[in-house]
Design an enzyme around this catalytic site. Structure first.
Site, PDB file in Angstrom:
ATOM      1  N   GLY A 213       0.684  -1.099  -0.081  1.00 57.03           N
ATOM      2  CA  GLY A 213       0.122  -0.190  -0.018  1.00 57.03           C
ATOM      3  C   GLY A 213       0.727   1.238  -0.040  1.00 57.03           C
ATOM      4  N   ASN A 214       0.237   2.355   0.386  1.00 56.95           N
ATOM      5  CA  ASN A 214       1.198   3.607   0.543  1.00 56.95           C
ATOM      6  C   ASN A 214       0.374   4.515   1.460  1.00 56.95           C
ATOM      7  OD1 ASN A 214      -0.782   5.451  -0.841  1.00 56.95           O
ATOM      8  ND2 ASN A 214      -0.440   4.152  -2.596  1.00 56.95           N
ATOM      9  N   TYR A 215       1.105   5.678   1.710  1.00 57.86           N
ATOM     10  CA  TYR A 215       0.589   6.585   2.889  1.00 57.86           C
ATOM     11  C   TYR A 215      -0.765   7.338   2.592  1.00 57.86           C
ATOM     12  CZ  TYR A 215       5.059   5.090   4.754  1.00 57.86           C
ATOM     13  OH  TYR A 215       6.083   4.534   5.336  1.00 57.86           O
ATOM     14  N   SER A 216      -1.332   7.332   1.390  1.00 56.56           N
ATOM     15  CA  SER A 216      -2.247   8.343   1.269  1.00 56.56           C
ATOM     16  C   SER A 216      -3.271   8.245   2.009  1.00 56.56           C
ATOM     17  CB  SER A 216      -2.824   8.043  -0.255  1.00 56.56           C
ATOM     18  OG  SER A 216      -4.020   8.989  -0.588  1.00 56.56           O
ATOM     19  N   ALA A 283      -3.548   7.860  -4.912  1.00 52.25           N
ATOM     20  CA  ALA A 283      -2.096   7.220  -5.233  1.00 52.25           C
ATOM     21  C   ALA A 283      -2.191   5.679  -5.540  1.00 52.25           C
ATOM     22  CB  ALA A 283      -1.364   7.282  -3.752  1.00 52.25           C
TER      23      ALA A 283
END
Ligand code: PMT
Length: 403
Positions: A213-216, A283
């Protein structure tokens, strides 16, 4: 200058709470009435300690609502009807206590029940001393209320500011009324338009317990959805996995929750042909594990190799689908060579313009309540200062409306 006719015939619920600034509510009423608005006051029990209902009803030519039932004859005051009646609700002054109750749905007085039933946009003008205002609880509650699409009106900025100095004092009545006028002037500007907005991260499953995943956080995308909805657009909001605290309440926003890039792609591909515009703020993971383990993967050796396969590039595919009269706006989140990377994404994905944000700028990008952007076309670049994501959304949507 925006003319007062914007408020002619508008129905405004004015919520008044227990602050010394309550006397200024009279000036708000006077200005609203002068501009042709109809005002219904809803006051908290504490508010009545600061200003009498007689004064308020004389100014509005309407009985003031404070209790769930009229003292005299037991008539029920319907907060649901008020929620349907109003074109806007303004809470001025709004104390820390009322702001906390609103953020948490503590419906123990007529003003909060009216707020919870409100179908129209809500404007909140905080009034308290600086220490109370600066307290993390108050700040968190204001951010929560803003993320629900409410408008926070503060001195100087007109809207929720990123700095605390000199804050807490209620905005002057004429500026509160000016915010309403500006809102109604813009309200209709996107009426009849349909906008697709993507937000948040995507999660790409590795096994039943892990993902890439990512930090969005979704904050930028939520701000864009609220801004377009507030201008009258119908918003199709496709949202990756974000915190359950991130909610939309505007009736113009239809939310579709997705998890992976593939799911986001399917939703966008179906929706885009009937849209006027799309703003792609999500993102999106460019790669996903080639296979998803059915059971939780065990630690067996000293290393682990996960083979990845490419995900669809949603933006590039919508760029290919784009028809005459449709517009497509993208984002570029960069860490280096910002402008040239943004330029090549603008071209490759067939965007009308691209919004560049860089992780090298403090306060910009993931999870923050602020962002610092540049809006780039093939031959222009506009740089903006650090602003709240709500204000950044306005700049982006202003630009979209100019296309
Ligand atoms: O959610 P927040 O915490 O508020 O943070 C906001 C944000 C930093 C996520 C936002 O401002 C932002 O920059 N979003 C785009 C992030 C990104 O993935 O950028 P990118 O440069 O990798 O992608 C370029 C564009 O293509 C983006 O519009 C993206 O949505 C789109 N894309 C990317 C990959 C892919 N497979 N499909 C896509 O559609």
């Amino acid at each position: 200058m925006i003319g007062g006719y914007m408020l002619q015939g508008k129905k405004i619920v004015l919520g008044i709470t227990g602050s010394i600034a309550a006397y200024k509510s009279c000036l708000i009423i006077r200005q609203l009435v002068k501009r042709g608005a109809e005002v219904q006051v809803v006051i908290t029990p504490a508010g009545k300690e600061f200003i009498t209902p007689i004064t308020l009803s004389a100014l509005t030519s309407k009985p003031v609502v404070s209790d769930f039932f009229a003292q005299r004859d037991g008539t029920w005051h319907s907060h649901v009807d008020l929620g349907l009646w109003a074109d806007a609700m303004v809470i001025a002054p709004a104390t820390a206590s009322t702001i906390g109750k609103m953020a948490n749905g503590v419906a123990d007085n007529m003003l909060i029940t009216t707020y919870l039933s409100m179908k129209a946009p809500v404007f909140i003008a905080p009034a308290m001393d600086l220490d109370m205002y600066a307290h993390p609880s108050t700040q968190q509650n204001l951010k929560t209320l803003q993320s629900y699409g409410n408008h926070i009106i503060e001195p100087g900025t007109g809207f929720l500011a990123s700095k605390l100095e000199g804050k807490g004092r209620m905005e002057e009545p004429e500026n509160i009324v000016a915010c309403l006028e500006k809102f109604f002037a813009q309200k209709e500007s996107m009426k009849g338009k349909k906008v697709l907005i993507t937000a948040g991260p995507t999660y790409e499953k590795i096994d039943p317990v892990r993902f890439i995943g990512n930090y969005s956080s979704g904050k930028m995308g939520f701000a864009l959805a609220n801004e377009c909805a507030n201008r009258g657009a119908q918003v199709e909001f496709v949202c990756g996995p974000v915190s359950s605290a991130m909610q939309v309440s505007h009736p113009n926003i239809h939310r579709t929750d997705v998890e992976s890039a593939q799911e986001m792609f399917e939703a966008c591909k179906t929706l885009y042909p009937s849209m006027d515009s799309a703003i792609l703020c999500a993102a999106v993971a460019d790669f996903a594990p080639e296979t998803v383990a059915v059971q939780k993967m065990k630690r067996t050796g000293d290393d682990l190799v996960i083979r990845l396969k490419p995900n669809p590039d949603i933006a590039a595919l919508l760029g290919q689908m784009k028809k005459n009269g449709q517009t497509l706006v993208g984002f570029a989140l960069e860490t280096n060579d910002e402008e040239s990377n943004a330029q090549s994404k603008l071209k490759k994905k067939n965007f009308d313009f691209i919004v560049l944000n860089s992780l090298r700028d403090e306060g910009a990008g993931f999870r923050t309540d602020t962002n610092k952007i540049s809006i780039i076309t093939s031959n222009t670049k506009k740089d903006y200062p650090l602003k709240t994501k709500g204000e950044v959304a306005k700049d982006i949507v202003d630009e979209l409306e100019c296309l």
